[in-house]
Write an enzyme that holds these catalytic residues in place. Sequence first.
Site, PDB file in Angstrom:
ATOM      1  N   HIS A 239      28.325  31.960  -6.051  1.00 45.14           N
ATOM      2  CA  HIS A 239      28.885  30.388  -5.755  1.00 45.14           C
ATOM      3  C   HIS A 239      27.806  29.646  -7.050  1.00 45.14           C
ATOM      4  CE1 HIS A 239      29.505  26.547  -4.168  1.00 45.14           C
ATOM      5  NE2 HIS A 239      28.362  26.223  -4.657  1.00 45.14           N
ATOM      6  N   HIS A 266      22.572  22.568 -10.910  1.00 44.40           N
ATOM      7  CA  HIS A 266      22.846  21.870 -11.961  1.00 44.40           C
ATOM      8  C   HIS A 266      22.482  20.752 -13.215  1.00 44.40           C
ATOM      9  CE1 HIS A 266      25.716  22.111  -8.666  1.00 44.40           C
ATOM     10  NE2 HIS A 266      25.021  21.928  -7.602  1.00 44.40           N
TER      11      HIS A 266
END
EC number: 3.5.1.108
Length: 306
Positions: A239, A266
């Site tokens: 993921h 991120h």
Amino acid sequence: MIKQRTLKQATKVTGIGLHSGKKVTLTLRPAPANTGIVYARTDLEPAVYFPASAESIRDTQLCTCMINDDGVRISTVEHLNAAMASLGLDNLIVEVDAPEIPIMDGSASPFIYLLLDAGIEEQDAPKKFIRIRETVRVEEGDKWAEMKPYSKGLKLDFTIDFSHPMISKDVRNFKMELSAENFIHKISRARTFTFMKDVEYLQSIGLALGGSLDNAIVLDKYRILNEEGLRYKDELVKHKMLDSIGDLFMCGYNILGDFSAYKSGHGLNNKLLRAILANENAWEFVTFEDKEQAPEGYRIGEQVFI
């Protein structure tokens, strides 16, 4: 030549916003050649548009979030972005009637299904790739992310490091070459994950109100709380790789390079993308007139769904 791609027809889906917990409708529309990937908040009057760009990402605390100069936001774009990147889409209007993309099941698989069900078609314009020419690396403490030159496609090597009994050393690293087939079969079903202590805190401050065991892997101190367990034994690192593919596609183009990362998220992924684009010697636009010279995953016959 390798041509640009869009959808054959519009498609839509309704889901739940991860943070609001409210219903969200996502509509994906075809767009003319050279439009790029454009996000739009259609619940506002007039609608607010966000062309894909590294600079539009201004919040990476819990997801990848686009924010414009007026403070209008679209959150949780990374899973849809990863699906679009893996299918080589170039031109698309992404409409949403809320401040976030629906979380669906926490993976990219529902978006893959949605895009393939709408159909993908080629357009009469050459597809532009960003090809990496120089190595670029960013670091934050012991975390790092790096992109090196590699012209055959997008090579990925991701490592996570969590101190948890369910995350052993043999499931902390994953390597893959990006293609539609590899993405769909190897990582698209990998769900976002979190720890119970973090869920309790986020919900106490009004965030993650739509989060549940139906759209995330949740771990307590000792085990995975989801009754069905994991979809892959290394689902967590897969993921994280999925997230990175979506984060890097915020430039709006498929990248040809060798990406590797250790404990990246991120924020660091976006920092790397900005660093690459800020160095004009580190990259170049390329097109491919000869399909046989095209990167892996983009040659004739390799994308059989077109």
